[in-house]
Every structure is written in C-alpha cells, then in structure tokens.
Design a protein around this motif. Structure first.
Motif, PDB file in Angstrom:
ATOM      1  N   HIS A   4       0.907  -1.047  -0.022  1.00 27.56           N
ATOM      2  CA  HIS A   4      -0.112   0.031  -0.060  1.00 27.56           C
ATOM      3  C   HIS A   4       0.944   1.300   0.272  1.00 27.56           C
ATOM      4  O   HIS A   4       1.008   1.792   1.206  1.00 27.56           O
ATOM      5  CB  HIS A   4      -0.995   0.055   1.323  1.00 27.56           C
ATOM      6  CG  HIS A   4      -2.078   1.088   1.181  1.00 27.56           C
ATOM      7  ND1 HIS A   4      -2.215   1.754   0.248  1.00 27.56           N
ATOM      8  CD2 HIS A   4      -2.830   1.360   2.152  1.00 27.56           C
ATOM      9  CE1 HIS A   4      -3.006   2.712   0.394  1.00 27.56           C
ATOM     10  NE2 HIS A   4      -3.559   2.529   1.697  1.00 27.56           N
ATOM     11  N   TYR A   5       1.592   1.479  -0.979  1.00 24.33           N
ATOM     12  CA  TYR A   5       2.554   2.690  -1.287  1.00 24.33           C
ATOM     13  C   TYR A   5       1.957   3.969  -0.880  1.00 24.33           C
ATOM     14  O   TYR A   5       2.686   4.779  -0.370  1.00 24.33           O
ATOM     15  CB  TYR A   5       3.271   2.483  -2.654  1.00 24.33           C
ATOM     16  CG  TYR A   5       3.954   1.203  -3.104  1.00 24.33           C
ATOM     17  CD1 TYR A   5       4.677   0.778  -2.203  1.00 24.33           C
ATOM     18  CD2 TYR A   5       3.523   0.668  -4.182  1.00 24.33           C
ATOM     19  CE1 TYR A   5       5.326  -0.453  -2.830  1.00 24.33           C
ATOM     20  CE2 TYR A   5       3.910  -0.644  -4.689  1.00 24.33           C
ATOM     21  CZ  TYR A   5       4.979  -1.011  -3.858  1.00 24.33           C
ATOM     22  OH  TYR A   5       5.512  -2.416  -4.196  1.00 24.33           O
ATOM     23  N   ILE A 129       8.346  -3.804  -3.232  1.00 24.79           N
ATOM     24  CA  ILE A 129       8.244  -4.839  -2.830  1.00 24.79           C
ATOM     25  C   ILE A 129       7.819  -6.009  -3.898  1.00 24.79           C
ATOM     26  O   ILE A 129       7.121  -5.295  -4.546  1.00 24.79           O
ATOM     27  CB  ILE A 129       7.245  -5.055  -1.731  1.00 24.79           C
ATOM     28  CG1 ILE A 129       7.202  -4.059  -0.604  1.00 24.79           C
ATOM     29  CG2 ILE A 129       7.097  -6.531  -1.198  1.00 24.79           C
ATOM     30  CD1 ILE A 129       8.650  -4.206   0.201  1.00 24.79           C
ATOM     31  N   GLY A 130       8.378  -7.056  -3.863  1.00 27.78           N
ATOM     32  CA  GLY A 130       8.290  -8.280  -4.737  1.00 27.78           C
ATOM     33  C   GLY A 130       8.381  -8.065  -6.249  1.00 27.78           C
ATOM     34  O   GLY A 130       9.640  -7.579  -6.608  1.00 27.78           O
ATOM     35  N   ASP A 131       7.417  -8.414  -6.928  1.00 32.19           N
ATOM     36  CA  ASP A 131       7.641  -8.192  -8.697  1.00 32.19           C
ATOM     37  C   ASP A 131       7.736  -6.747  -8.944  1.00 32.19           C
ATOM     38  O   ASP A 131       8.217  -6.530 -10.019  1.00 32.19           O
ATOM     39  CB  ASP A 131       6.454  -9.173  -9.057  1.00 32.19           C
ATOM     40  CG  ASP A 131       6.474 -10.606  -8.999  1.00 32.19           C
ATOM     41  OD1 ASP A 131       7.644 -11.069  -8.757  1.00 32.19           O
ATOM     42  OD2 ASP A 131       5.674 -11.270  -9.089  1.00 32.19           O
ATOM     43  N   ASP A 132       7.434  -5.989  -8.176  1.00 36.68           N
ATOM     44  CA  ASP A 132       7.178  -4.458  -8.510  1.00 36.68           C
ATOM     45  C   ASP A 132       8.599  -3.933  -8.834  1.00 36.68           C
ATOM     46  O   ASP A 132       8.982  -3.034  -9.200  1.00 36.68           O
ATOM     47  CB  ASP A 132       6.459  -3.729  -7.346  1.00 36.68           C
ATOM     48  CG  ASP A 132       5.071  -3.917  -7.128  1.00 36.68           C
ATOM     49  OD1 ASP A 132       4.300  -4.403  -8.406  1.00 36.68           O
ATOM     50  OD2 ASP A 132       4.379  -3.511  -6.381  1.00 36.68           O
ATOM     51  N   ARG A 133       9.462  -4.505  -7.942  1.00 38.82           N
ATOM     52  CA  ARG A 133      10.921  -4.130  -8.175  1.00 38.82           C
ATOM     53  C   ARG A 133      11.498  -4.241  -9.712  1.00 38.82           C
ATOM     54  O   ARG A 133      12.254  -3.561  -9.892  1.00 38.82           O
ATOM     55  CB  ARG A 133      11.869  -4.880  -7.229  1.00 38.82           C
ATOM     56  CG  ARG A 133      11.475  -4.672  -5.808  1.00 38.82           C
ATOM     57  CD  ARG A 133      12.222  -5.563  -4.768  1.00 38.82           C
ATOM     58  NE  ARG A 133      13.581  -5.377  -4.582  1.00 38.82           N
ATOM     59  CZ  ARG A 133      14.300  -4.539  -3.977  1.00 38.82           C
ATOM     60  NH1 ARG A 133      13.629  -3.567  -3.199  1.00 38.82           N
ATOM     61  NH2 ARG A 133      15.654  -4.316  -4.039  1.00 38.82           N
ATOM     62  N   THR A 171      10.033 -13.180   4.217  1.00 35.19           N
ATOM     63  CA  THR A 171       9.843 -12.376   2.993  1.00 35.19           C
ATOM     64  C   THR A 171      11.069 -11.346   3.057  1.00 35.19           C
ATOM     65  O   THR A 171      11.097 -10.806   1.942  1.00 35.19           O
ATOM     66  CB  THR A 171       8.695 -11.621   3.115  1.00 35.19           C
ATOM     67  OG1 THR A 171       8.703 -11.004   4.435  1.00 35.19           O
ATOM     68  CG2 THR A 171       7.372 -12.905   3.013  1.00 35.19           C
ATOM     69  N   GLN A 172      11.885 -11.337   4.000  1.00 33.89           N
ATOM     70  CA  GLN A 172      12.913 -10.212   3.980  1.00 33.89           C
ATOM     71  C   GLN A 172      12.255  -8.844   4.211  1.00 33.89           C
ATOM     72  O   GLN A 172      12.904  -8.000   3.777  1.00 33.89           O
ATOM     73  CB  GLN A 172      13.850 -10.333   3.090  1.00 33.89           C
ATOM     74  CG  GLN A 172      14.770 -11.484   2.938  1.00 33.89           C
ATOM     75  CD  GLN A 172      15.224 -11.855   1.701  1.00 33.89           C
ATOM     76  OE1 GLN A 172      14.921 -12.393   0.824  1.00 33.89           O
ATOM     77  NE2 GLN A 172      16.475 -11.544   1.864  1.00 33.89           N
ATOM     78  N   CYS A 173      10.938  -8.717   4.872  1.00 31.76           N
ATOM     79  CA  CYS A 173      10.167  -7.429   4.608  1.00 31.76           C
ATOM     80  C   CYS A 173       9.677  -7.079   6.112  1.00 31.76           C
ATOM     81  O   CYS A 173       9.654  -8.040   6.822  1.00 31.76           O
ATOM     82  CB  CYS A 173       9.132  -7.519   3.683  1.00 31.76           C
ATOM     83  SG  CYS A 173       9.322  -7.670   2.070  1.00 31.76           S
ATOM     84  N   ARG A 182       8.807  -2.513   3.786  1.00 31.89           N
ATOM     85  CA  ARG A 182      10.439  -2.255   3.662  1.00 31.89           C
ATOM     86  C   ARG A 182      11.057  -3.685   3.076  1.00 31.89           C
ATOM     87  O   ARG A 182      10.530  -4.744   3.721  1.00 31.89           O
ATOM     88  CB  ARG A 182      11.169  -1.831   4.842  1.00 31.89           C
ATOM     89  CG  ARG A 182      10.962  -0.289   5.114  1.00 31.89           C
ATOM     90  CD  ARG A 182      11.147   0.785   4.135  1.00 31.89           C
ATOM     91  NE  ARG A 182      10.797   2.037   4.675  1.00 31.89           N
ATOM     92  CZ  ARG A 182       9.786   2.696   4.340  1.00 31.89           C
ATOM     93  NH1 ARG A 182       8.572   1.963   4.083  1.00 31.89           N
ATOM     94  NH2 ARG A 182       9.678   3.937   5.254  1.00 31.89           N
ATOM     95  N   TYR A 183      11.877  -3.766   2.279  1.00 29.82           N
ATOM     96  CA  TYR A 183      12.679  -4.951   1.609  1.00 29.82           C
ATOM     97  C   TYR A 183      13.964  -4.829   2.091  1.00 29.82           C
ATOM     98  O   TYR A 183      14.505  -3.718   1.612  1.00 29.82           O
ATOM     99  CB  TYR A 183      12.308  -5.178   0.475  1.00 29.82           C
ATOM    100  CG  TYR A 183      12.922  -6.268  -0.242  1.00 29.82           C
ATOM    101  CD1 TYR A 183      12.694  -7.669   0.154  1.00 29.82           C
ATOM    102  CD2 TYR A 183      13.976  -6.083  -1.010  1.00 29.82           C
ATOM    103  CE1 TYR A 183      13.539  -8.620  -0.480  1.00 29.82           C
ATOM    104  CE2 TYR A 183      14.877  -7.048  -1.686  1.00 29.82           C
ATOM    105  CZ  TYR A 183      14.334  -8.547  -1.275  1.00 29.82           C
ATOM    106  OH  TYR A 183      15.253  -9.318  -1.797  1.00 29.82           O
TER     107      TYR A 183
END
Length: 224
Positions: A4-5, A129-133, A171-173, A182-183
């Motif tokens: 939820h950016y 986060i995730g695939d958004d990167r 998840t490293q988050c 945060r990742y």
C-alpha cells in the motif's frame, strides 16, 4: 505480499502539520548530512557535473533542490500528493526551476524514453516490494540516456537479531498490519536485480549499521 504505497502520503500529511519538520527526516541537520554524503558519493563515482537528474521518491524535495543548486536540471517524482505539494511550494519560495510530479516509479507517465543523465534512488527502492521491483528497474532503464547512470542507495540485509520487531525473515520485509513496507534484500540479491535490468555496475559501497546495512550501487546504461 500486500503493499500500500500510498501509506506514505499519510506520513507526509502528518509531517506537513509539524512546523519544525522539513521533510521525511524532519530536521535540517539530517538533510545537511544527507547532502554531504551524496556529494561524497558523486565525487567518488565521478558522476556527471551537469545534466538532467531524476529523483525517484523525492519526498518534500530537499535533495532535488540541493542538486539544482549544484547546477543540475532536476525532476522529482513521488507517489504522495502531499509530498509533491510541499516540494513544489519549497521550490517556488526559493525561486527554483525543479519540476515535481505526482507519479509512480513503477510506471512513469510523464517521462520520455532516454531523457535523463542520472536517475537517483531517493531511498525509494527499499519501499518497493516483490515483483514490483522489476518494474522499478525497467522504468529506470527506460528513462536513462545511453551512458546514463543509476544511483541506488538502499537498505539491505542481513537484519541482525530481533532489533526490527516487525521484520519477517521469510519475506525479508517489514510487515505492518499485513502490509509489506520495507524490503531488506542481501547485497548480492540487489546486485543481481541491477544487472538483470541491463545495467553495468561500476561501483558498490556497503555501509554497515545496526540492525541492517545500506548498499550503494552506481550502474551505467551501456550504449547500444
């Protein structure tokens, strides 16, 4: 993972009501330290001293306006309308020319292909986060000129002990109310993301800190 950016806008709406706050990091001293650090990185990496700079996640515009004073033609974007309004007002008060846009770093509608000499991660990447990167890096690559440079300045792992109470090692988050905020990828994982995007890393600097580290990558977009 859920994201939820726009939660960042909630933070900026609170900050802007604080008459002493100057941005996300609140104090002028914090931004003076950041500006000195950025100048040192630019010098170490032999960054172009002129040209077009795009700051991703510019927040209240402090770093973008600093770069304008150094002679760059600067554009800042942020997903937070409150942050962009704050940055725009600062720029108007200073008589500056930096352009600020509400936009999404994953799909930058305003930006032309191969337009910028430098793309600067304004401590934005670790919020993606995730695939958004993959979209973050794809868009950064798209808007960079051939020979342009991407500067990544991001939190990284490993996270030590239990000093970040909402950290999820699987998840490293950081997870807050089911939302990943945060990742903390390992340096080698972030390096792979940069390289997989088609960029060539020219410098890497790791800054150890507790409970996590920071990694800086400077990468070139090769000429076709």
């Amino acid at each position: 993972m859920d994201t939820h950016y726009l939660l960042h806008d909630d933070v900026y709406r609170k900050l802007i009501k604080d008459k002493n706050a100057v941005g996300w990091d609140k104090t002028p001293a914090a931004y003076e330290k950041m500006e000195r650090r950025l100048k040192l990185i630019f010098d170490l990496c032999d960054m172009p001293t002129r040209g077009r700079v795009l700051e991703l996640g510019c927040g209240a515009g402090n770093i973008s306006l600093c770069l304008e004073k150094q002679g760059y033609e600067v554009t800042g974007i942020d997903i937070s309308p409150t942050a962009i309004a704050w940055a725009t007002n600062k720029c108007l008060d200073a008589g500056g020319t930096t352009r600020f846009f509400v936009d999404n770093v994953l799909d930058m509608h305003f930006a032309e292909d191969e337009y910028f000499d430098i793309v600067l991660d304004g401590h934005c990447l670790h919020c993606i986060i995730g695939d958004d990167r993959r979209d973050f890096f794809s868009e950064s690559w798209r808007v960079l000129k051939p020979g342009g440079r991407l500067l990544i300045d991001t939190m990284c792992g490993p996270v030590i002990g239990n000093q970040l109470s909402s950290y999820d090692p699987k998840t490293q988050c950081l997870i807050s109310d089911g939302i990943a905020t945060r990742y903390f990828g390992l340096p080698e994982e972030i390096e792979k993301e940069v390289v997989d995007s088609g960029l060539n890393i020219t410098m890497a600097i790791r800054e150890p800190d507790l409970p996590h580290s920071t990694i800086i990558f400077v990468a070139d977009k090769s000429f076709a």
